[in-house]
Design a protein around this motif. Structure first.
Motif, PDB file in Angstrom:
ATOM      1  N   ALA A 212      69.202  -4.069-107.748  1.00  0.00           N
ATOM      2  CA  ALA A 212      70.072  -2.450-107.564  1.00  0.00           C
ATOM      3  C   ALA A 212      70.693  -3.198-109.416  1.00  0.00           C
ATOM      4  O   ALA A 212      70.405  -3.087-110.165  1.00  0.00           O
ATOM      5  N   LEU A 213      71.217  -4.664-109.099  1.00  0.00           N
ATOM      6  CA  LEU A 213      71.568  -5.247-110.182  1.00  0.00           C
ATOM      7  C   LEU A 213      70.246  -5.071-111.691  1.00  0.00           C
ATOM      8  O   LEU A 213      70.980  -4.532-113.048  1.00  0.00           O
ATOM      9  N   GLY A 214      69.520  -5.549-111.177  1.00  0.00           N
ATOM     10  CA  GLY A 214      67.777  -5.521-112.447  1.00  0.00           C
ATOM     11  C   GLY A 214      67.641  -4.129-112.933  1.00  0.00           C
ATOM     12  O   GLY A 214      67.590  -4.296-113.773  1.00  0.00           O
ATOM     13  N   ALA A 215      67.714  -3.300-112.093  1.00  0.00           N
ATOM     14  CA  ALA A 215      67.386  -1.779-112.259  1.00  0.00           C
ATOM     15  C   ALA A 215      69.203  -1.316-113.665  1.00  0.00           C
ATOM     16  O   ALA A 215      68.588  -0.464-114.185  1.00  0.00           O
ATOM     17  N   PHE A 216      70.227  -1.711-112.925  1.00  0.00           N
ATOM     18  CA  PHE A 216      71.374  -1.364-113.712  1.00  0.00           C
ATOM     19  C   PHE A 216      70.802  -1.572-114.723  1.00  0.00           C
ATOM     20  O   PHE A 216      71.216  -1.386-116.241  1.00  0.00           O
ATOM     21  N   VAL A 217      70.560  -2.957-115.254  1.00  0.00           N
ATOM     22  CA  VAL A 217      70.668  -4.695-116.476  1.00  0.00           C
ATOM     23  C   VAL A 217      70.043  -3.401-117.506  1.00  0.00           C
ATOM     24  O   VAL A 217      69.441  -3.380-118.988  1.00  0.00           O
ATOM     25  N   ALA A 218      68.148  -2.928-116.936  1.00  0.00           N
ATOM     26  CA  ALA A 218      67.308  -2.688-117.402  1.00  0.00           C
ATOM     27  C   ALA A 218      67.675  -0.901-118.305  1.00  0.00           C
ATOM     28  O   ALA A 218      67.670  -0.472-119.547  1.00  0.00           O
ATOM     29  N   ARG A 219      68.351  -0.220-117.579  1.00  0.00           N
ATOM     30  CA  ARG A 219      69.111   1.232-117.782  1.00  0.00           C
ATOM     31  C   ARG A 219      70.478   0.861-118.773  1.00  0.00           C
ATOM     32  O   ARG A 219      69.596   1.241-120.382  1.00  0.00           O
ATOM     33  N   ILE A 220      70.971  -0.294-118.974  1.00  0.00           N
ATOM     34  CA  ILE A 220      71.883  -0.949-120.252  1.00  0.00           C
ATOM     35  C   ILE A 220      70.540  -0.971-121.220  1.00  0.00           C
ATOM     36  O   ILE A 220      71.586  -0.398-122.636  1.00  0.00           O
ATOM     37  N   ARG A 221      70.151  -2.315-121.164  1.00  0.00           N
ATOM     38  CA  ARG A 221      69.424  -2.768-122.327  1.00  0.00           C
ATOM     39  C   ARG A 221      68.407  -1.438-122.996  1.00  0.00           C
ATOM     40  O   ARG A 221      68.499  -1.090-124.088  1.00  0.00           O
ATOM     41  N   LYS A 222      67.460  -0.131-122.250  1.00  0.00           N
ATOM     42  CA  LYS A 222      67.260   0.812-122.339  1.00  0.00           C
ATOM     43  C   LYS A 222      67.960   1.801-123.349  1.00  0.00           C
ATOM     44  O   LYS A 222      67.810   2.038-124.601  1.00  0.00           O
ATOM     45  N   GLN A 223      69.295   1.676-123.056  1.00  0.00           N
ATOM     46  CA  GLN A 223      70.498   2.437-124.102  1.00  0.00           C
ATOM     47  C   GLN A 223      70.275   1.951-125.541  1.00  0.00           C
ATOM     48  O   GLN A 223      70.702   2.239-126.364  1.00  0.00           O
ATOM     49  N   GLY A 224      70.455   0.294-125.670  1.00  0.00           N
ATOM     50  CA  GLY A 224      70.488  -0.271-126.297  1.00  0.00           C
ATOM     51  C   GLY A 224      71.691  -0.659-126.483  1.00  0.00           C
ATOM     52  O   GLY A 224      72.379  -1.344-127.682  1.00  0.00           O
ATOM     53  N   SER A 225      72.449  -0.818-125.554  1.00  0.00           N
ATOM     54  CA  SER A 225      74.307  -1.097-125.222  1.00  0.00           C
ATOM     55  C   SER A 225      73.949  -2.722-124.927  1.00  0.00           C
ATOM     56  O   SER A 225      72.965  -3.307-123.973  1.00  0.00           O
ATOM     57  N   GLU A 226      75.143  -3.466-125.403  1.00  0.00           N
ATOM     58  CA  GLU A 226      75.348  -4.760-125.220  1.00  0.00           C
ATOM     59  C   GLU A 226      75.371  -4.375-123.543  1.00  0.00           C
ATOM     60  O   GLU A 226      76.077  -3.913-123.223  1.00  0.00           O
ATOM     61  N   LEU A 227      75.114  -5.650-123.093  1.00  0.00           N
ATOM     62  CA  LEU A 227      75.617  -5.897-121.810  1.00  0.00           C
ATOM     63  C   LEU A 227      76.822  -6.426-121.817  1.00  0.00           C
ATOM     64  O   LEU A 227      77.929  -6.581-121.771  1.00  0.00           O
ATOM     65  N   PRO A 228      77.447  -5.332-120.535  1.00  0.00           N
ATOM     66  CA  PRO A 228      78.661  -5.645-119.495  1.00  0.00           C
ATOM     67  C   PRO A 228      78.943  -6.934-119.473  1.00  0.00           C
ATOM     68  O   PRO A 228      77.841  -7.408-119.362  1.00  0.00           O
ATOM     69  N   ALA A 229      80.753  -8.105-119.301  1.00  0.00           N
ATOM     70  CA  ALA A 229      80.199  -8.807-118.878  1.00  0.00           C
ATOM     71  C   ALA A 229      80.170  -8.549-116.949  1.00  0.00           C
ATOM     72  O   ALA A 229      81.028  -7.776-116.348  1.00  0.00           O
ATOM     73  N   PHE A 230      79.466  -9.390-116.623  1.00  0.00           N
ATOM     74  CA  PHE A 230      79.101  -9.307-114.939  1.00  0.00           C
ATOM     75  C   PHE A 230      79.873 -10.231-114.235  1.00  0.00           C
ATOM     76  O   PHE A 230      79.834 -11.671-114.678  1.00  0.00           O
ATOM     77  N   PHE A 231      80.720  -9.834-112.744  1.00  0.00           N
ATOM     78  CA  PHE A 231      80.944 -10.489-112.131  1.00  0.00           C
ATOM     79  C   PHE A 231      81.161 -10.183-110.493  1.00  0.00           C
ATOM     80  O   PHE A 231      80.231  -9.077-110.248  1.00  0.00           O
ATOM     81  N   VAL A 232      79.910 -11.367-109.934  1.00  0.00           N
ATOM     82  CA  VAL A 232      79.838 -10.980-108.290  1.00  0.00           C
ATOM     83  C   VAL A 232      80.093 -11.596-107.332  1.00  0.00           C
ATOM     84  O   VAL A 232      80.141 -13.297-107.430  1.00  0.00           O
ATOM     85  N   VAL A 233      80.986 -10.967-106.584  1.00  0.00           N
ATOM     86  CA  VAL A 233      81.092 -12.301-105.299  1.00  0.00           C
ATOM     87  C   VAL A 233      80.888 -11.565-103.960  1.00  0.00           C
ATOM     88  O   VAL A 233      81.094 -10.338-104.167  1.00  0.00           O
ATOM     89  N   SER A 234      82.192 -11.983-102.987  1.00  0.00           N
ATOM     90  CA  SER A 234      82.658 -11.624-101.617  1.00  0.00           C
ATOM     91  C   SER A 234      84.016 -11.622-101.658  1.00  0.00           C
ATOM     92  O   SER A 234      84.630 -12.412-102.142  1.00  0.00           O
ATOM     93  N   ASP A 235      84.285 -10.716-100.041  1.00  0.00           N
ATOM     94  CA  ASP A 235      85.691 -11.487 -99.646  1.00  0.00           C
ATOM     95  C   ASP A 235      85.855 -11.748 -98.843  1.00  0.00           C
ATOM     96  O   ASP A 235      86.888 -11.780 -98.498  1.00  0.00           O
ATOM     97  N   HIS A 236      84.784 -12.313 -98.043  1.00  0.00           N
ATOM     98  CA  HIS A 236      85.254 -12.946 -97.142  1.00  0.00           C
ATOM     99  C   HIS A 236      83.470 -14.056 -96.582  1.00  0.00           C
ATOM    100  O   HIS A 236      82.391 -13.668 -96.966  1.00  0.00           O
ATOM    101  N   GLY A 237      83.319 -14.635 -96.520  1.00  0.00           N
ATOM    102  CA  GLY A 237      82.289 -15.713 -95.537  1.00  0.00           C
ATOM    103  C   GLY A 237      82.156 -14.992 -94.197  1.00  0.00           C
ATOM    104  O   GLY A 237      82.528 -13.412 -93.376  1.00  0.00           O
ATOM    105  N   MET A 238      81.471 -15.521 -93.196  1.00  0.00           N
ATOM    106  CA  MET A 238      81.043 -14.799 -91.592  1.00  0.00           C
ATOM    107  C   MET A 238      80.441 -15.581 -91.168  1.00  0.00           C
ATOM    108  O   MET A 238      79.549 -16.805 -91.382  1.00  0.00           O
ATOM    109  N   SER A 239      80.375 -15.720 -89.899  1.00  0.00           N
ATOM    110  CA  SER A 239      80.226 -16.684 -88.795  1.00  0.00           C
ATOM    111  C   SER A 239      79.396 -16.132 -88.226  1.00  0.00           C
ATOM    112  O   SER A 239      80.626 -15.572 -87.396  1.00  0.00           O
ATOM    113  N   VAL A 240      79.088 -17.287 -87.110  1.00  0.00           N
ATOM    114  CA  VAL A 240      78.389 -16.409 -86.018  1.00  0.00           C
ATOM    115  C   VAL A 240      79.860 -16.445 -84.355  1.00  0.00           C
ATOM    116  O   VAL A 240      80.258 -17.943 -84.362  1.00  0.00           O
TER     117      VAL A 240
END
Ligand SMILES: [Zn+2]
Length: 504
Positions: A212-240
């Motif tokens: 989904a990130l790749g598709a979004f970046v491709a769309r922005i680039r196709k517009q000829g726009s500068e890429l935004p700043a990206f932050f990719v995070v999580s809200d918590h970990g997880m365990s069994v």
């Protein structure tokens, strides 16, 4: 600036584990994250808030504050006054807060008055978020899918359908005017609960986000726009989870009537209320029908119940408010700290394990950890440190950022009289959880507190918290924090300077 200074995208992969994300990156499974985010910026393992659970743990990203700073002690908590004997059945139901069901929207109104990032950046679009405060009309996408597909997914495990709807909405948003995009993918969390954090279907959910990130970046680039700043995070970990040790079951077995979710919120003559978050943390409120608003301090908590809970292998630690100096039954410990450090009486937090005890206080910008038998947080003895130094130090322990997180939680009167954090492999939710959670989160332990923080902007080498994201995004967008608003987080740019100072 090279990276689209005027726009930012925050992607929240709910429940994504830092180690799993790194493994997938090493295998080349997340090429878009590597290329468009980590290559220009970086990836760190940061820490979330306690309780480490969805909703509560979104507050740092959207408000720049700790949950305790804005009056949200957990995904479930008790409104002491509303639960009083004699109040209507409706009032009692409302007093037993649970953002997991139809009270979910109350999270927006229960957060105390403080601007959200959506208030400060009006040109925001959010996709699939439980927290919507400040969003303009029509700016919350997938709201209906979140409810309909989300509840179907909860029972049937059909999270990929919901994640695909989010991915589509994200791509559609690329063509609209916006300055800030908040994009939530619930699949990793949901499938991990039902299966296992390393299940192939869970790993596939990480890859779905990457595509989904790749598709979004491709769309922005196709517009000829500068890429935004990206932050990719999580809200918590997880365990069994191998053990479900429900304190309510234990207490009821001993004849202690317990107010609890889902159906015992009207329990008459209840002596305790247990409010579970995550499910690996629980807050206990004693005499919940008394209508008292003042939380209990250590000496008011029934010792037999406290010791019984501490003896459970499922409990990593317990915490409560220290007695105030001079109070009947008080130990005077908080008073001593108060005199020495200038902290107000009663601000101290007692940390307990079965065999250890310590006092946490804060004054003049320093956090003091004072073991009084054993070393419950594993810090190796007495510590008096600056907040960020303490964060770095605690990253080496099994309970990262525990001092700050316990202090912030008890910053709200709404927090329980007693709080338990589960040991690895255990949670506090009983057998009635449907469907059963095979994996979970909510505790102060590293596997729940550690989260990936990736950004396409420069990342400092110091410890990072999720609460640092909002000030960083605002700085990128050149949006000033209004005067009178004090955020708990620090922008990355300032942290880099702090880190340099600490290296000396
Ligand atoms: Zn979850």
């Amino acid at each position: 600036m090279a990276n689209g200074a005027n726009r930012a995208v925050l992607v929240l992969i709910d429940g994504a584990r830092a180690d799993v994300l790194r493994d997938l990156l090493r295998r080349g499974d997340l090429p878009n994250l590597a290329r468009w985010v980590i290559e220009p910026g970086g990836l760190r393992t940061g820490t979330t808030v306690f309780p480490s659970t969805t909703g509560v743990a979104y507050i740092p990203f959207l408000f720049g504050r700790y949950p305790g700073s804005v009056g949200i002690p957990g995904i479930r908590w008790l409104d002491r006054r509303g639960a009083a004997e004699g109040r209507s059945w409706r009032a009692q139901w409302g007093a037993a807060r649970s953002y997991c069901g139809i009270q979910g929207g109350w999270l927006n109104t229960d957060v105390v008055a403080t601007p959200s990032i959506f208030d400060l950046v009006p040109d925001s679009i959010a996709i699939c978020t439980p927290l919507t405060r400040g969003l303009r009309a029509g700016a919350h996408r997938c709201a209906l899918q979140r409810v309909v597909l989300g509840s179907a997914a909860h029972y049937l495990g059909t999270y990929p359908a919901l994640d695909r709807a989010v991915a589509r909405a994200w791509l559609d948003a690329a063509d609209e005017p916006w300055r800030f995009l908040f994009v939530v993918f619930p699949g990793v969390d949901g499938l991990s609960h039902l299966k296992d954090p390393l299940h192939p279907a869970v790993l596939e959910s990480y890859r779905l986000v990457d595509r989904a990130l790749g598709a979004f970046v491709a769309r922005i680039r196709k517009q000829g726009s500068e890429l935004p700043a990206f932050f990719v995070v999580s809200d918590h970990g997880m365990s069994v989870m191998r053990e479900h040790a429900d304190p309510a079951v234990l207490l009821e077995r001993d004849g202690v009537r317990t107010l609890r979710h889902p159906v015992h919120v009207w329990r008459r003559n209840a002596r305790v209320a247990t409010m579970v978050s995550g499910n690996a943390s629980v807050q206990l409120y004693f005499e919940p029908r008394s209508g008292r608003e003042r939380p209990f301090t250590e000496s008011e908590i029934p010792p037999a119940i406290l010791e019984q809970l501490l003896a459970l292998p499922a409990v990593r630690l317990a915490a409560c408010r220290a007695d105030t100096a001079g109070e009947e039954g008080g130990t005077g410990r908080a008073g001593r700290a108060g005199r020495a450090g200038g902290a107000r009486d009663g601000e101290g937090i007692v940390v307990r394990t079965k065999n250890a005890r310590a006092l946490l206080t804060e004054s003049m910008g320093l956090v003091r950890y004072e073991p009084q038998g054993g070393d419950p947080l594993g810090l190796g003895g007495y510590r008096e440190l600056d907040d960020r130094e303490l964060l770095t130090r605690t990253m080496e322990t099994d309970v990262p950022d525990a001092p700050r997180q316990l202090l912030q939680l008890f910053g709200t009167q709404r927090a329980g009289d007693l709080v338990l954090a589960a040991a690895p492999g255990a949670d506090f939710r009983g057998p009635w959880e449907i469907p059963e959670h095979r994996a979970g989160h909510g505790s102060l332990t590293a596997e729940h507190m550690e989260v990936p923080i990736a950004a396409s902007v420069a990342l400092p080498d110091s410890g990072l918290r999720t609460v640092d994201l909002m000030p960083t995004v605002l700085e990128r967008l050149d949006v000033a924090v209004p005067s009178g608003v004090a955020l708990d987080g620090v922008p990355f740019s300032k942290l880099a300077a702090v880190a340099e100072h600490l290296i000396r």
